[in-house]
Design a protein around this motif. Structure first.
Motif, PDB file in Angstrom:
ATOM      1  N   ALA B  50       0.821  -1.208   0.000  1.00  0.00           N
ATOM      2  CA  ALA B  50       0.000   0.000   0.000  1.00  0.00           C
ATOM      3  C   ALA B  50       0.860   1.265   0.000  1.00  0.00           C
ATOM      4  N   LEU B  51       1.944   1.221   0.761  1.00  0.00           N
ATOM      5  CA  LEU B  51       2.730   2.443   0.990  1.00  0.00           C
ATOM      6  C   LEU B  51       3.702   2.739  -0.158  1.00  0.00           C
ATOM      7  N   TRP B  52       4.282   1.705  -0.762  1.00  0.00           N
ATOM      8  CA  TRP B  52       5.327   1.939  -1.774  1.00  0.00           C
ATOM      9  C   TRP B  52       5.030   1.348  -3.154  1.00  0.00           C
ATOM     10  N   PHE B  53       4.403   0.172  -3.209  1.00  0.00           N
ATOM     11  CA  PHE B  53       4.318  -0.532  -4.495  1.00  0.00           C
ATOM     12  C   PHE B  53       3.020  -0.297  -5.256  1.00  0.00           C
ATOM     13  N   SER B  54       1.990   0.260  -4.580  1.00  0.00           N
ATOM     14  CA  SER B  54       0.759   0.552  -5.330  1.00  0.00           C
ATOM     15  C   SER B  54       0.933   1.908  -6.025  1.00  0.00           C
ATOM     16  N   PRO B  55       0.226   2.112  -7.148  1.00  0.00           N
ATOM     17  CA  PRO B  55       0.437   3.374  -7.889  1.00  0.00           C
ATOM     18  C   PRO B  55      -0.275   4.557  -7.221  1.00  0.00           C
ATOM     19  N   PRO B  56       0.272   5.769  -7.399  1.00  0.00           N
ATOM     20  CA  PRO B  56      -0.472   6.946  -6.920  1.00  0.00           C
ATOM     21  C   PRO B  56      -1.721   7.148  -7.788  1.00  0.00           C
ATOM     22  N   ALA B 206     -15.433   0.178  -8.323  1.00  0.00           N
ATOM     23  CA  ALA B 206     -14.919   1.256  -9.161  1.00  0.00           C
ATOM     24  C   ALA B 206     -13.403   1.372  -9.072  1.00  0.00           C
ATOM     25  N   LEU B 207     -12.762   0.469  -8.326  1.00  0.00           N
ATOM     26  CA  LEU B 207     -11.319   0.577  -8.125  1.00  0.00           C
ATOM     27  C   LEU B 207     -10.563  -0.345  -9.080  1.00  0.00           C
ATOM     28  N   HIS B 208      -9.430   0.152  -9.569  1.00  0.00           N
ATOM     29  CA  HIS B 208      -8.561  -0.671 -10.406  1.00  0.00           C
ATOM     30  C   HIS B 208      -7.900  -1.730  -9.526  1.00  0.00           C
ATOM     31  N   VAL B 209      -7.596  -2.888 -10.107  1.00  0.00           N
ATOM     32  CA  VAL B 209      -7.036  -3.985  -9.298  1.00  0.00           C
ATOM     33  C   VAL B 209      -5.720  -3.595  -8.608  1.00  0.00           C
ATOM     34  N   ASP B 210      -4.949  -2.675  -9.214  1.00  0.00           N
ATOM     35  CA  ASP B 210      -3.676  -2.251  -8.599  1.00  0.00           C
ATOM     36  C   ASP B 210      -3.923  -1.567  -7.253  1.00  0.00           C
ATOM     37  N   ILE B 211      -5.121  -1.030  -7.075  1.00  0.00           N
ATOM     38  CA  ILE B 211      -5.487  -0.382  -5.807  1.00  0.00           C
ATOM     39  C   ILE B 211      -6.363  -1.330  -4.979  1.00  0.00           C
ATOM     40  N   LEU B 212      -7.224  -2.087  -5.668  1.00  0.00           N
ATOM     41  CA  LEU B 212      -8.165  -2.980  -4.977  1.00  0.00           C
ATOM     42  C   LEU B 212      -7.439  -4.077  -4.195  1.00  0.00           C
ATOM     43  N   TYR B 213      -6.443  -4.725  -4.801  1.00  0.00           N
ATOM     44  CA  TYR B 213      -5.799  -5.872  -4.132  1.00  0.00           C
ATOM     45  C   TYR B 213      -5.042  -5.464  -2.863  1.00  0.00           C
ATOM     46  N   PRO B 214      -4.207  -4.406  -2.906  1.00  0.00           N
ATOM     47  CA  PRO B 214      -3.568  -4.014  -1.627  1.00  0.00           C
ATOM     48  C   PRO B 214      -4.582  -3.565  -0.575  1.00  0.00           C
TER      49      PRO B 214
END
Lengths: 46, 258
Positions: B50-56, B206-214
């Protein structure tokens, strides 16, 4: 560090600190209760 | 007529098997290390993700990282309160002694996560909305939820007779459960500054998986940590009750001998 990162950092510190405090106080209380109970039950058996 | 227990009595009988303090301590003692280890493991993956590897976020930038804490705290505040209402109903209907203790130990932890939900929401709101707080329906109903948690924690400890305190607390918890649908649907019933639900919509999230999974990983990790803390507190409370019983018995013996 930008203002946005400050807000992120404070949020993580608050949540992790909060959970650490909850866990720490619960663990201390649990350890103390276990110690007192063990002592009382040993005395009761004796 | 059959001798089988009634439908209402059957769950009560199976639940009362766990009211035995020795059995509860044995079973929960086996469960607790697994619960704590899995919480640590899932959070060790979820938090750096969540803090470093997910995209802004394209609009919110780095501030979106507060969501990975704020949303799990909000879910725990509401889900935990639903759990408090269930435990209170069990205590009132079936007089389950562990349900009373669980409710008593749950409310301070619930109040803490609700406070963390409000604080992280405020820290997220300032850079996004330009204000720390607004009296809109979602924020206000979560503040009411926080006061309900605090009220329950204070009420169950306010009586000399713990059983009376537990009964009053159970009634408050059940009445307060009416606030849960208000919190959930406040963003649909009223015009709020707070955004509507992104994940628990009837159609696709409504969330992209890059945000949803973390986000889901953090939610699972914090839920396991919450459960571990509550279980640890309930175990401590069960042992403290046994200590009080032993001390009372010893005092009575000393009085009789004297």
């Amino acid at each position: 560090m930008s203002l946005h990162w400050w807000h992120v950092a404070i949020s993580y510190a608050l949540v992790l600190g909060g959970f650490a405090a909850l866990t720490g106080t619960a663990a201390l209380r649990h350890a103390q209760a276990r110690r007192v109970l063990a002592r009382l039950e040993t005395r009761k058996r004796a | 007529m059959s001798n089988a227990p009634s439908l209402a009595a059957r769950p009560a009988a199976s639940l009362h098997r766990f009211a035995n303090p020795g059995r509860f301590l044995r079973l929960s003692g086996r469960l607790l290390p697994w619960l704590a280890a899995s919480a640590g493991l899932v959070l060790a993956v979820g938090l750096p993700w969540a803090l470093w590897f997910s995209p802004p976020d394209w609009q919110q930038g780095e501030t979106v990282r507060i969501m990975y804490l704020h949303v799990p705290m909000a879910w725990l505040a509401m889900g935990g309160y639903a759990g408090l209402a269930v435990a209170s109903a069990m205590a009132l209907v079936w007089r389950h002694p562990l349900a009373d203790l669980a409710a008593r130990e749950l409310s301070p932890v619930g109040a803490a996560v609700t406070a963390l939900c409000l604080a992280t929401g405020s820290l997220w709101g300032k850079p996004m909305w330009g204000t720390w707080w607004v009296w809109d329906a979602r924020l206000t109903s979560v503040l009411v939820l926080f006061f309900l948690w605090l009220g329950h924690a204070a009420l169950v400890r306010a009586f000399d007779d713990p059983e009376r305190g537990a009964r009053m607390g159970a009634i408050l918890a059940l009445v307060g459960a009416l606030n849960l649908p208000v919190v959930k649907f406040s963003v649909e019933w009223w015009n709020t500054l707070h955004q509507p639900a992104s994940l628990t919509r009837v159609n696709a999230p409504a969330l992209h998986v890059d945000i949803l999974y973390p986000l889901l990983t953090c939610a699972v990790g914090f839920t396991l940590a919450f459960a571990a803390v509550v279980l640890l507190r309930v175990r401590a409370a069960v042992m403290e009750r046994r200590i009080r019983a032993l001390q009372m018995a010893a005092a009575r013996r000393a009085e009789t001998d004297g």
